[in-house]
Motif scaffolding. Structure first.
Motif, PDB file in Angstrom:
ATOM      1  N   SER A  76      -1.021  21.751   7.159  1.00 37.26           N
ATOM      2  CA  SER A  76      -0.613  22.102   5.798  1.00 37.26           C
ATOM      3  C   SER A  76      -0.839  20.923   4.853  1.00 37.26           C
ATOM      4  CB  SER A  76       0.857  22.515   5.781  1.00 37.26           C
ATOM      5  OG  SER A  76       1.069  23.673   6.571  1.00 37.26           O
ATOM      6  N   ALA A  77      -0.459  19.730   5.302  1.00 34.08           N
ATOM      7  CA  ALA A  77      -0.641  18.538   4.477  1.00 34.08           C
ATOM      8  C   ALA A  77      -2.125  18.230   4.283  1.00 34.08           C
ATOM      9  CB  ALA A  77       0.063  17.355   5.121  1.00 34.08           C
ATOM     10  N   HIS A  78      -2.900  18.426   5.331  1.00 30.64           N
ATOM     11  CA  HIS A  78      -4.331  18.126   5.276  1.00 30.64           C
ATOM     12  C   HIS A  78      -5.067  19.082   4.336  1.00 30.64           C
ATOM     13  CE1 HIS A  78      -8.240  16.723   6.839  1.00 30.64           C
ATOM     14  NE2 HIS A  78      -8.603  17.996   6.791  1.00 30.64           N
ATOM     15  N   CYS A  79      -4.678  20.355   4.358  1.00 30.53           N
ATOM     16  CA  CYS A  79      -5.428  21.395   3.646  1.00 30.53           C
ATOM     17  C   CYS A  79      -4.830  21.773   2.288  1.00 30.53           C
ATOM     18  CB  CYS A  79      -5.526  22.656   4.509  1.00 30.53           C
ATOM     19  SG  CYS A  79      -6.311  22.405   6.101  1.00 30.53           S
ATOM     20  N   GLY A  80      -3.576  21.438   2.069  1.00 34.25           N
ATOM     21  CA  GLY A  80      -2.959  21.784   0.806  1.00 34.25           C
ATOM     22  C   GLY A  80      -2.454  23.205   0.726  1.00 34.25           C
ATOM     23  N   GLY A  81      -2.347  23.877   1.861  1.00 35.91           N
ATOM     24  CA  GLY A  81      -1.785  25.222   1.903  1.00 35.91           C
ATOM     25  C   GLY A  81      -0.604  25.245   2.843  1.00 35.91           C
ATOM     26  N   GLU A  82      -0.175  26.428   3.185  1.00 32.33           N
ATOM     27  CA  GLU A  82       0.916  26.591   4.151  1.00 32.33           C
ATOM     28  C   GLU A  82       0.320  27.198   5.415  1.00 32.33           C
ATOM     29  OE1 GLU A  82       5.234  28.870   4.622  1.00 32.33           O
ATOM     30  OE2 GLU A  82       4.186  28.857   2.680  1.00 32.33           O
ATOM     31  N   GLN A  90       5.878  38.493  11.469  1.00 33.92           N
ATOM     32  CA  GLN A  90       6.280  37.081  11.469  1.00 33.92           C
ATOM     33  C   GLN A  90       5.985  36.389  10.142  1.00 33.92           C
ATOM     34  OE1 GLN A  90       3.841  36.283  14.899  1.00 33.92           O
ATOM     35  NE2 GLN A  90       5.598  36.075  16.281  1.00 33.92           N
ATOM     36  N   ALA A  91       4.957  36.864   9.430  1.00 29.27           N
ATOM     37  CA  ALA A  91       4.563  36.268   8.148  1.00 29.27           C
ATOM     38  C   ALA A  91       4.121  37.377   7.199  1.00 29.27           C
ATOM     39  CB  ALA A  91       3.431  35.261   8.356  1.00 29.27           C
ATOM     40  N   PRO A  92       5.074  38.133   6.667  1.00 29.68           N
ATOM     41  CA  PRO A  92       4.728  39.301   5.850  1.00 29.68           C
ATOM     42  C   PRO A  92       4.018  38.976   4.547  1.00 29.68           C
ATOM     43  CG  PRO A  92       7.099  38.879   5.807  1.00 29.68           C
ATOM     44  CD  PRO A  92       6.526  37.990   6.857  1.00 29.68           C
ATOM     45  N   ASP A  93       4.070  37.725   4.091  1.00 34.79           N
ATOM     46  CA  ASP A  93       3.435  37.346   2.824  1.00 34.79           C
ATOM     47  C   ASP A  93       2.125  36.591   3.048  1.00 34.79           C
ATOM     48  OD1 ASP A  93       4.725  35.229   3.989  1.00 34.79           O
ATOM     49  OD2 ASP A  93       5.489  34.379   2.109  1.00 34.79           O
ATOM     50  N   LEU A  94       1.390  36.982   4.055  1.00 33.52           N
ATOM     51  CA  LEU A  94       0.117  36.341   4.406  1.00 33.52           C
ATOM     52  C   LEU A  94      -0.912  36.424   3.281  1.00 33.52           C
ATOM     53  CD1 LEU A  94      -0.797  37.275   8.092  1.00 33.52           C
ATOM     54  CD2 LEU A  94      -0.792  35.012   7.068  1.00 33.52           C
ATOM     55  N   ALA A 126      -5.605  42.717  -0.010  1.00 30.92           N
ATOM     56  CA  ALA A 126      -5.819  41.403  -0.605  1.00 30.92           C
ATOM     57  C   ALA A 126      -5.812  40.282   0.422  1.00 30.92           C
ATOM     58  CB  ALA A 126      -4.751  41.136  -1.668  1.00 30.92           C
ATOM     59  N   ILE A 127      -5.333  40.548   1.644  1.00 27.06           N
ATOM     60  CA  ILE A 127      -5.344  39.524   2.693  1.00 27.06           C
ATOM     61  C   ILE A 127      -6.793  39.203   3.060  1.00 27.06           C
ATOM     62  CG2 ILE A 127      -4.719  38.973   5.077  1.00 27.06           C
ATOM     63  CD1 ILE A 127      -2.284  40.771   4.757  1.00 27.06           C
ATOM     64  N   ARG A 128      -7.139  37.922   3.008  1.00 22.38           N
ATOM     65  CA  ARG A 128      -8.490  37.516   3.403  1.00 22.38           C
ATOM     66  C   ARG A 128      -8.549  37.337   4.913  1.00 22.38           C
ATOM     67  NH1 ARG A 128     -10.937  32.350   1.102  1.00 22.38           N
ATOM     68  NH2 ARG A 128      -8.855  31.539   1.552  1.00 22.38           N
ATOM     69  N   VAL A 129      -9.544  37.938   5.524  1.00 22.69           N
ATOM     70  CA  VAL A 129      -9.777  37.763   6.953  1.00 22.69           C
ATOM     71  C   VAL A 129     -11.107  37.049   7.119  1.00 22.69           C
ATOM     72  CG1 VAL A 129     -10.011  38.869   9.194  1.00 22.69           C
ATOM     73  CG2 VAL A 129      -8.476  39.852   7.470  1.00 22.69           C
ATOM     74  N   ILE A 130     -11.064  35.851   7.713  1.00 24.80           N
ATOM     75  CA  ILE A 130     -12.265  35.030   7.853  1.00 24.80           C
ATOM     76  C   ILE A 130     -12.544  34.808   9.335  1.00 24.80           C
ATOM     77  CG2 ILE A 130     -13.334  32.807   7.320  1.00 24.80           C
ATOM     78  CD1 ILE A 130     -11.514  32.637   4.880  1.00 24.80           C
ATOM     79  N   GLY A 131     -13.727  35.167   9.752  1.00 23.80           N
ATOM     80  CA  GLY A 131     -14.150  34.944  11.129  1.00 23.80           C
ATOM     81  C   GLY A 131     -14.687  33.533  11.288  1.00 23.80           C
ATOM     82  N   ILE A 132     -14.329  32.881  12.388  1.00 19.89           N
ATOM     83  CA  ILE A 132     -14.805  31.520  12.660  1.00 19.89           C
ATOM     84  C   ILE A 132     -15.574  31.530  13.976  1.00 19.89           C
ATOM     85  CG2 ILE A 132     -14.209  29.092  12.729  1.00 19.89           C
ATOM     86  CD1 ILE A 132     -13.081  30.443  10.263  1.00 19.89           C
ATOM     87  N   GLY A 149      -3.551  29.511   0.462  1.00 21.69           N
ATOM     88  CA  GLY A 149      -2.277  30.183   0.291  1.00 21.69           C
ATOM     89  C   GLY A 149      -1.489  30.056   1.578  1.00 21.69           C
ATOM     90  N   ARG A 150      -0.835  31.146   2.000  1.00 22.92           N
ATOM     91  CA  ARG A 150      -0.187  31.134   3.305  1.00 22.92           C
ATOM     92  C   ARG A 150      -1.224  31.579   4.329  1.00 22.92           C
ATOM     93  NH1 ARG A 150       5.557  33.245   5.862  1.00 22.92           N
ATOM     94  NH2 ARG A 150       5.270  31.967   7.713  1.00 22.92           N
ATOM     95  N   CYS A 151      -1.560  30.685   5.217  1.00 22.93           N
ATOM     96  CA  CYS A 151      -2.676  30.889   6.148  1.00 22.93           C
ATOM     97  C   CYS A 151      -2.198  30.862   7.584  1.00 22.93           C
ATOM     98  CB  CYS A 151      -3.729  29.806   5.929  1.00 22.93           C
ATOM     99  SG  CYS A 151      -5.086  29.809   7.115  1.00 22.93           S
ATOM    100  N   VAL A 152      -2.700  31.800   8.394  1.00 19.17           N
ATOM    101  CA  VAL A 152      -2.465  31.789   9.836  1.00 19.17           C
ATOM    102  C   VAL A 152      -3.798  31.634  10.544  1.00 19.17           C
ATOM    103  CG1 VAL A 152      -1.761  33.132  11.849  1.00 19.17           C
ATOM    104  CG2 VAL A 152      -0.345  33.160   9.785  1.00 19.17           C
ATOM    105  N   SER A 153      -3.879  30.639  11.403  1.00 22.43           N
ATOM    106  CA  SER A 153      -5.041  30.470  12.267  1.00 22.43           C
ATOM    107  C   SER A 153      -4.673  30.985  13.651  1.00 22.43           C
ATOM    108  CB  SER A 153      -5.450  28.997  12.345  1.00 22.43           C
ATOM    109  OG  SER A 153      -6.591  28.842  13.175  1.00 22.43           O
ATOM    110  N   LEU A 154      -5.413  31.957  14.128  1.00 27.77           N
ATOM    111  CA  LEU A 154      -5.126  32.563  15.419  1.00 27.77           C
ATOM    112  C   LEU A 154      -5.733  31.694  16.522  1.00 27.77           C
ATOM    113  CD1 LEU A 154      -5.447  36.389  16.159  1.00 27.77           C
ATOM    114  CD2 LEU A 154      -5.540  34.639  17.915  1.00 27.77           C
ATOM    115  N   VAL A 155      -4.875  31.123  17.336  1.00 25.89           N
ATOM    116  CA  VAL A 155      -5.316  30.290  18.467  1.00 25.89           C
ATOM    117  C   VAL A 155      -5.461  31.226  19.665  1.00 25.89           C
ATOM    118  CG1 VAL A 155      -4.773  28.316  19.927  1.00 25.89           C
ATOM    119  CG2 VAL A 155      -4.120  28.298  17.509  1.00 25.89           C
ATOM    120  N   SER A 156      -6.692  31.548  20.001  1.00 28.81           N
ATOM    121  CA  SER A 156      -6.950  32.678  20.889  1.00 28.81           C
ATOM    122  C   SER A 156      -6.788  32.391  22.368  1.00 28.81           C
ATOM    123  CB  SER A 156      -8.358  33.225  20.640  1.00 28.81           C
ATOM    124  OG  SER A 156      -9.320  32.193  20.804  1.00 28.81           O
TER     125      SER A 156
END
Length: 371
Positions: free
Chosen positions: A33-39, A167-171, A197-203, A298-305
């Protein structure tokens, strides 16, 4: 695309697999969060029973089998984690299971599958090569449960998105490892149904990013499978792809690629800053964040698969070694050659003089022929 997979399928899968899989934690990451400036938070599917999200889809698919299919057994092709999940799910249901894999799959993942009672068959240098053996077993009567392009698999994987929304309804942003698309297509379908409006980004990784190349081409195409730290993301999507290509194209907002160096940095970050042991494929979201490749989080979740990394490799990476798995894999195919003298051959192999003379004559003939 054939019959669509919907939010209803996701809820039905959740009811079916409830109690047989683990609801995994969503933990905040102050460092990211500190590195990226988001949550930023991490969805730790790496702590799933078999060490990856794949157990969700495999369990849903096995529990959806008919009695006849259960009796005949199941077969799948895998880069490791699907095989492990399918082996576990089949064992829990008392169903015979065979997993076919390519030579590129790490030994630790092969052993993990065997530990759950499944038979492993190694075939060729790619997922497509392993698929040939799967097709033969299907012709003999077994049921194929593929790693991604199957409605029960996708519906099972999508249940992780239901958890994330609770767990994070305001994603605002979700980062999802991308390979064949079984995970991201289900996750993106659920997210867009909940809130478009939720952005889904594939990595994905730069080496052999199959779905990325197919999206660029506008259709499923053959993509060379390459050795990578994100080995679980290897393999093609299939030229006859029925679900995941169209779902990924429809629901996923963007695809970002990360380098081998960035993947290694993410594995180190997960260990030292998040106190998590994760595999290369599970680290790609973190890799993209650390590299500054995701904007307006914004509020971001990274899925650790997943967490199923070879621990010797993990140790090398966290110690700062510049690991090049492609070079090591290539080197493993070219063993050192020792040239024996006639005396050494006679000492090493208990053959009589006539046999050694015959061998010598054979090699002399080959040399004369230009070999």
């Amino acid at each position: 695309m054939t019959d669509k997979i919907t939010l209803q399928d996701s809820y039905q899968a959740r009811a079916r697999i409830g109690g047989k899989i683990r609801q995994t934690a969503l933990v905040s990451s102050p460092s990211l969060s500190a590195h990226c400036g988001g949550e930023v938070s991490l969805k730790l599917e790496s702590t799933q029973i078999t060490g990856s999200f794949k157990l969700r889809g495999a369990t849903n698919a096995v529990l959806s089998l008919t009695d006849e299919q259960r009796a005949a057994g199941v077969v799948g092709v895998s880069t490791g984690n699907h095989g492990r999940g399918l082996a576990y799910a089949a064992a829990q249901a008392g169903v015979r299971c065979i997993i076919c894999m390519s030579e590129l799959v790490p030994q630790n993942k092969i052993e993990g599958i065997k530990s759950h009672g499944a038979e492993v068959r190694i075939a060729g240098r790619s997922q497509d090569d392993a698929q040939v053996e799967v097709d033969r077993l299907v012709a003999d009567g077994m049921t194929m449960l593929p790693p991604f392009d199957h409605r029960d698999i996708i519906a099972g994987q999508s249940t992780v998105a239901l958890e994330m929304l609770e767990q994070a309804p305001d994603l605002d942003t979700v980062l999802v490892p991308l390979s064949g698309g079984g995970l991201i297509s289900g996750v993106a379908m659920v997210m867009k149904a909940a809130n478009p409006a939720i952005r889904v980004i594939g990595i994905s990784m730069e080496r052999g990013a199959a779905m990325y190349e197919c999206l660029q081409a506008g259709k499923p195409v053959l993509v060379e499978e390459k050795a990578t730290l994100a080995d679980s993301l290897g393999g093609g999507i299939g030229l006859d792809n029925a679900y995941t290509f169209e779902m990924t194209k429809a629901f996923v907002d963007d695809v970002v690629l990360v380098s081998e160096t960035e993947i290694a940095a993410a594995i180190r970050h997960a260990y030292f800053e998040e106190r998590q042991v994760i595999e290369g494929s599970g680290s790609v979201g973190i890799a993209a964040l650390l590299a500054g490749k995701i904007e307006n989080l914004g509020r971001c979740v990274s899925l650790v698969s997943g967490q199923n990394i070879d621990m010797a490799l993990h140790k090398r990476i966290i110690n700062g070694e510049d690991v090049d798995v492609a070079a090591e894999t290539k080197g493993a195919q070219m063993p050192d050659i020792k040239i024996l003298t006639e005396t050494e051959l006679r000492d090493l192999v208990p053959l009589d003089g006539d046999a050694v003379d015959c061998i010598e004559q054979g090699f002399t003939t080959l040399a004369g022929a230009g070999w």
